[in-house]
Design a protein around this motif. Structure first.
Motif, PDB file in Angstrom:
ATOM      1  N   SER A 182       4.124  10.567   0.215  1.00  0.00           N
ATOM      2  CA  SER A 182       2.720  10.438   0.591  1.00  0.00           C
ATOM      3  C   SER A 182       2.641   9.588   1.847  1.00  0.00           C
ATOM      4  CB  SER A 182       1.943   9.793  -0.547  1.00  0.00           C
ATOM      5  OG  SER A 182       1.270   8.644  -0.097  1.00  0.00           O
ATOM      6  N   SER A 204       0.807  -1.218   0.000  1.00  0.00           N
ATOM      7  CA  SER A 204       0.000   0.000   0.000  1.00  0.00           C
ATOM      8  C   SER A 204       0.848   1.279   0.000  1.00  0.00           C
ATOM      9  CB  SER A 204      -0.928  -0.008   1.211  1.00  0.00           C
ATOM     10  OG  SER A 204      -0.169  -0.115   2.384  1.00  0.00           O
ATOM     11  N   ILE A 205       2.159   1.124   0.147  1.00  0.00           N
ATOM     12  CA  ILE A 205       2.988   2.323   0.201  1.00  0.00           C
ATOM     13  C   ILE A 205       3.333   2.796  -1.207  1.00  0.00           C
ATOM     14  CG2 ILE A 205       5.232   3.216   0.929  1.00  0.00           C
ATOM     15  CD1 ILE A 205       4.962   1.463   3.399  1.00  0.00           C
ATOM     16  N   ASP A 206       3.132   4.059  -1.396  1.00  0.00           N
ATOM     17  CA  ASP A 206       3.355   4.704  -2.662  1.00  0.00           C
ATOM     18  C   ASP A 206       4.810   4.574  -3.119  1.00  0.00           C
ATOM     19  OD1 ASP A 206       2.521   6.512  -4.724  1.00  0.00           O
ATOM     20  OD2 ASP A 206       3.766   8.011  -3.710  1.00  0.00           O
ATOM     21  N   GLN A 207       5.024   4.120  -4.352  1.00  0.00           N
ATOM     22  CA  GLN A 207       6.386   3.877  -4.834  1.00  0.00           C
ATOM     23  C   GLN A 207       7.219   5.155  -4.870  1.00  0.00           C
ATOM     24  OE1 GLN A 207       7.575   0.926  -5.016  1.00  0.00           O
ATOM     25  NE2 GLN A 207       9.597   1.679  -5.579  1.00  0.00           N
ATOM     26  N   GLU A 208       6.586   6.244  -5.226  1.00  0.00           N
ATOM     27  CA  GLU A 208       7.314   7.515  -5.281  1.00  0.00           C
ATOM     28  C   GLU A 208       7.861   7.908  -3.916  1.00  0.00           C
ATOM     29  OE1 GLU A 208       6.561  11.042  -8.322  1.00  0.00           O
ATOM     30  OE2 GLU A 208       4.726  10.302  -7.394  1.00  0.00           O
ATOM     31  N   THR A 209       7.071   7.563  -2.885  1.00  0.00           N
ATOM     32  CA  THR A 209       7.504   7.841  -1.520  1.00  0.00           C
ATOM     33  C   THR A 209       8.763   7.055  -1.196  1.00  0.00           C
ATOM     34  OG1 THR A 209       5.240   8.208  -0.859  1.00  0.00           O
ATOM     35  CG2 THR A 209       6.795   7.718   0.888  1.00  0.00           C
ATOM     36  N   ALA A 215      -4.343  13.819   0.882  1.00  0.00           N
ATOM     37  CA  ALA A 215      -3.018  14.118   0.343  1.00  0.00           C
ATOM     38  C   ALA A 215      -2.954  15.571  -0.112  1.00  0.00           C
ATOM     39  CB  ALA A 215      -2.706  13.188  -0.822  1.00  0.00           C
ATOM     40  N   LYS A 222       7.151  14.544  -3.081  1.00  0.00           N
ATOM     41  CA  LYS A 222       6.618  13.301  -3.638  1.00  0.00           C
ATOM     42  C   LYS A 222       6.127  12.368  -2.541  1.00  0.00           C
ATOM     43  CE  LYS A 222       9.760  13.396  -7.548  1.00  0.00           C
ATOM     44  NZ  LYS A 222      11.163  13.690  -7.232  1.00  0.00           N
ATOM     45  N   GLU A 260      -8.668   9.595   0.040  1.00  0.00           N
ATOM     46  CA  GLU A 260      -7.222   9.512   0.205  1.00  0.00           C
ATOM     47  C   GLU A 260      -6.535  10.662  -0.529  1.00  0.00           C
ATOM     48  OE1 GLU A 260      -3.933   8.208   1.877  1.00  0.00           O
ATOM     49  OE2 GLU A 260      -5.805   7.094   2.164  1.00  0.00           O
ATOM     50  N   GLU A 261      -7.030  10.901  -1.710  1.00  0.00           N
ATOM     51  CA  GLU A 261      -6.451  11.951  -2.534  1.00  0.00           C
ATOM     52  C   GLU A 261      -6.703  13.329  -1.900  1.00  0.00           C
ATOM     53  OE1 GLU A 261      -6.694  13.071  -7.204  1.00  0.00           O
ATOM     54  OE2 GLU A 261      -7.747  11.261  -6.532  1.00  0.00           O
ATOM     55  N   GLU A 290       0.295   7.541   2.529  1.00  0.00           N
ATOM     56  CA  GLU A 290      -0.561   6.386   2.303  1.00  0.00           C
ATOM     57  C   GLU A 290       0.076   5.161   2.950  1.00  0.00           C
ATOM     58  OE1 GLU A 290      -2.379   4.615  -1.714  1.00  0.00           O
ATOM     59  OE2 GLU A 290      -2.002   6.751  -1.700  1.00  0.00           O
TER      60      GLU A 290
END
Lengths: 408, 520
Positions: free
Chosen positions: B514, B22-27, B485, B512, B481-482, B516
């Protein structure tokens, strides 16, 4: 008293010296020495210790005196219950025990895990054997059909100590109630639950005391796989009342509910402290504490979820503390703490503190409900949520809470 | 079998960390970009230094005081602090673990031999110029930065250039302060504290140590004894400071400690926005940074204090790095005053830092916004204290902690409502995120409420941000969620965009990030 004993506690006050003297009267025993040593390391816990910064026993308990106030009456019914009574001078167990319950009264002290973390529990365990009472009352539950087990702590005296160990065998269920009714200058007890695979326990604690009494109740709960533990506390405080519960999820998929309500009036102090270690995968903890405090009263909530690396994966835990300060001069201290070393977990915590919602009051008043009644109703509803898991005693606890709120 | 699944800590050669879905890749990538191997400010400037003898004693303090030609009262003040410090014990309550510090093993004063201030750009040692260039500051700006006479005016004339006045502190001395003349026109005093002691002794004497007293805590007391340089700002009544002020701290010399002291006073109705940036070379030893920052906001004044802390964090095995033990505190002394702390924490081996607000004036406001990212073996124990003393005081705490690698990140905060703080309000939100299963995230909030009409909320669930804002965003068809953010990162972006370019490099990548998949 020998010099060595006197030196056990650094800079002791009169109460601590009395405790050392009481310890000195006990027969020599290595395990008791360890227990008392764990207490003596710090002496009576005080504000310089992080876990006791808001509940200072050393300051509150300068001497061990018999209070001028008597025990309150026990609101929890005896009917159909197996009653165990602990007083400053004695111990009484039911004469007849049903099948499925064994009671062992141990004369010698038993070891206590991590005794240093629970100094008041260690003190209780080391002095429980005083006055020829059992040092440990050990109960073994091998049936799910037992009546409720009721433990009553009351009676006049300077100090009262007790230690209870309850082992619930695999798949068995037990209901336990506890009344801490005051009467002693210091009442310290430690109760341990060992819940084996798929066993369950429902525990209810009722505590009420006066401005001359200090109470320290310590519970240590260990859960094996799929075991369930549900605890509900209703505390009205005392000069100092510390109700501490330390839970260890030691095998996967166990679940725990830790609810508490505190209602604290003038000159009284209640401290609800919990520590939950999620030491196995997929364990669940739900915790809700609600408090209402009047002018001159102090409510303390300290909660901690500890989630160790790897072992604690898939923990699902939620901690909520909500307090109402009913009057100016009320004090609430809170510390909802998380320590997390596993990445795939859900640990939520929330903490709110304030007065009743004006919108809700307005809503009720515009429907013709007088302000005083509206306040009482809203406060009752607020507190009642924390008592919902108390099973057969829910109504009784709610009645006690309502009576207090009605008088306040 | 997954090589990262073990409980033991010895799987060092395992580099791919398994991250929860669930963790944002960009993060994850943003956090990775901050790992020590990507630390770009880690070079050493080779320049001849003037050092105090190693170790700490009354003589060291006299040496520092003499170097700065300080008045007698300040020397006495330092010595009193030193005496007090000798009786104090290093605090151990924070969730950080580091070897015992030998306080005799540091240099407490290090300055470029050529002196502190320069008349012309030609006098500025080449090495220092290059240092700032390497840190990403273009030469022309560096001219401004280095305070060369004339450069400030020409830069001021070019209205389109970013208008940020900078005080550059190199080890123990301030080497340059820009835009001083321009600021003087507005009546704003902006100079190094060593200069202020001489030029405005009464002001310094009046405010120094009034927010963080000499005996406040172990590290602040040490700072009071040996503080070397830092910034002094005074914004007079009713003045809105015409430009952003900033200080760039650079620790360069080996085995030194940096002990700067910053004092910012905003008089009635004044406003100032101040930025602070820090970097240090990669060294194998641990260096000590024990700073004190004091803010004073009088009636209707507002101070906005932003930090981008990027001290050398040590390598991935925890070798070297800065011990960042900092005491920052703002005093909202006047009614309706406001102090806002914003921090972006990515550096340091060990951080121990709690920028706080004392809300003394009625209707005063305190804010604390923090993003802390830890990597490698970094340990951060950071947070804030909001002490509500005045009536109708309000505070807001937003803290985001992101732990990766084998690091530990702790939020520790106190909200205290005094008996006289009628209708005080606090909102706290702290979220933590773990990237990988070898790090730790901890939350230790303390709440002390003595008022029935106070309203305190502490939530870990981001949806509680603000129902009205949420409603507004969501009714326009944006998912929950958005929306969160947008609202949370919204303010972060706003803050970061205001940072001057030389600080924004690390900060930009954090945009970048998040929250999440946060754990609570």
């Amino acid at each position: 008293m020998t010099t060595a004993l006197r030196d056990l506690i650094a800079n002791p006050n009169a109460a601590e010296l009395e405790l050392v003297a009481r310890y000195g009267m006990q027969p020599e025993d290595v395990r008791r020495e360890r227990l008392f040593g764990a207490f003596a390391q710090s002496g009576l816990p005080n504000r310089r210790m992080e876990a006791w910064k808001w509940t200072d026993f050393k300051a509150a308990l300068t001497t061990l005196d018999r209070p001028s106030t008597a025990s309150v009456e026990d609101p929890i019914p005896y009917d159909g219950a197996l009653v165990f009574k602990f007083t400053p001078t004695g111990f009484e167990a039911p004469a007849d025990l049903p099948n499925g319950l064994s009671v062992f009264e141990k004369g010698e002290a038993q070891a206590l895990g991590a005794a240093e973390d629970v100094p008041m529990g260690a003190l209780a365990a080391s002095l429980a054997g005083e006055k020829s009472r059992p040092a440990t009352v050990l109960l073994e539950v091998t049936s799910s059909d037992l009546p409720r087990l009721h433990f009553q702590f009351s009676g006049a005296g300077e100090a009262s100590f007790a230690r209870i160990v309850i082992v619930v065998r695999p798949g068995m269920a037990v209901t336990v109630s506890e009344s801490h009714l005051g009467g002693a200058g210091l009442e310290a007890s430690v109760i341990e639950f060992g819940l084996q695979k798929n066993a369950s326990a429902v525990r209810t604690i009722y505590q009420r005391g006066s401005r001359e009494e200090a109470v320290a109740s310590t519970a240590l709960v260990h859960l094996d796989a799929e075991a369930q533990y549900t605890q509900t506390t209703l505390s009205f405080g005392a000069k100092l009342a510390r109700l501490e519960t330390r839970v260890t999820h030691q095998e996967p998929s166990a679940s725990v509910t830790l609810n508490a309500a505190y209602l604290v009036g003038k000159g009284l102090h209640t401290d609800i402290t919990t520590h939950v270690r999620h030491g196995a995968n997929s364990c669940v903890t739900r915790q809700l504490t609600k408090g209402a405090v009047l002018d001159g009263g102090t409510g303390v909530f300290q909660g901690k979820f500890f989630v160790p690396r790897t072992a604690g994966q898939y923990t699902d835990a939620d901690m909520q503390h909500k307090a109402l300060l009913l009057e100016d001069g009320a004090v609430v201290f809170a510390k909802p703490e998380l320590e997390i070393y596993a990445d795939d977990v859900e640990c939520a915590h929330g903490n709110t503190c304030g007065a009743l919602d004006d919108n809700q009051l307005f809503y009720m008043r515009q429907r013709g409900i007088p302000e005083k009644t509206a306040r009482a109703l809203l406060t009752q509803a607020f507190v009642a949520e924390a008592l919902e898991e108390a099973g057969e005693l829910e109504e009784l606890l709610r009645g006690e809470a309502e009576a207090w709120l009605g008088a306040a | 079998m997954d090589c990262c699944g073990g409980i033991d800590d010895h799987d060092d050669d395992c580099t791919d960390v398994k991250v929860k879905d669930s963790i944002d890749q960009e993060t994850v990538e943003a956090a990775k970009a901050l790992e020590s191997e990507n630390y770009s400010a880690g070079f050493v400037t080779d320049i001849e230094m003037d050092m105090a003898p190693k170790g700490l004693s009354e003589d060291t303090i006299r040496f520092i005081s003499a170097k700065k030609e300080e008045p007698e009262w300040l020397l006495e003040w330092r010595l009193a602090a030193y005496k007090r410090w000798l009786t104090m014990e290093e605090p151990t309550w924070a969730m950080v673990d580091y070897p015992t510090i030998d306080y005799q093993d540091y240099y407490y004063y290090a300055a470029p031999k050529t002196g502190a201030k320069y008349e012309s750009i030609d006098d500025v040692p080449k090495e220092i110029l290059e240092t700032y260039e390497k840190l990403g500051i273009p030469l022309r700006e560096a001219e401004v930065l280095l305070g060369v006479e004339g450069a400030a005016e020409s830069a001021a004339a070019a209205r389109e250039t970013p208008r940020v006045a900078v005080d550059a502190v190199f080890d123990s001395v301030s080497v340059a302060t820009t835009f001083r003349k321009e600021l003087e026109k507005a009546g704003v005093i902006f100079m190094s504290i060593s200069e202020a002691v001489h030029e405005y002794p009464e002001l310094v004497k009046k405010y120094l140590g009034t927010v963080v007293p000499q005996s406040d805590n172990f590290f602040a007391t040490l700072n009071s004894a040996v503080f070397s340089d830092g910034t002094f700002v005074y914004v007079p009544k009713g003045v809105r400071c015409p430009m952003e002020l900033s200080t760039y701290f650079r620790m360069n010399a080996e085995n030194t400690g940096q002990f700067e002291r910053t004092l910012i006073v905003c008089d009635e109705g004044a406003y100032v926005s101040y930025l602070e940036g820090c970097t240090a070379p990669m060294r194998d030893e641990n260096q000590l940074h024990a700073a004190v920052v004091e803010l004073v906001a009088l009636e209707d004044a507002e101070i906005k204090y932003s930090t981008v802390q990027n001290w050398w964090p040590g390598d991935e095995n925890g070798k070297g790095g800065i011990y960042n033990f900092v005491t920052k505190r703002g005093d909202c002394r006047g009614d309706r005053s406001k102090i806002s702390w914003t921090q972006v924490e990515t550096g340091s081996a060990v951080t121990w830092k709690y920028p706080s607000c004392i809300l003394r004036g009625d209707d005063s406001v305190g804010e604390f916004y923090s993003i802390a990212v830890t990597n490698g073996r970094q340990q951060a124990d950071t947070g804030t204290k909001m002490i509500h003393l005045g009536k109708r005081t309000r505070s807001r705490i937003i803290s985001k902690g992101i732990s990766a690698g084998k690091s530990n990140n702790t939020y520790r905060g106190l909200v205290s409502i005094n008996r006289k703080a009628d209708k005080a309000r606090n909102f706290t939100q702290c979220d933590s995120l773990l990237i990988g299963d070898r790090c730790g995230a901890h939350t230790v909030p303390y709440v002390e409420n003595r008022r029935a009409d106070a309203q305190l909320e502490h939530e870990a669930t981001t949806t509680k941000l603000s129902d009205d804002q949420m409603f507004y965003v969501r009714q326009r068809g944006i998912g929950e969620e958005e929306a969160v953010a947008l609202l949370v990162n919204g303010f972060v972006r706003e803050v970061l965009q205001e940072l001057p370019m030389e600080f924004a490099v690390e900060a930009q990548s954090l945009l970048k990030v998040s929250l999440e998949g946060s754990v609570g």
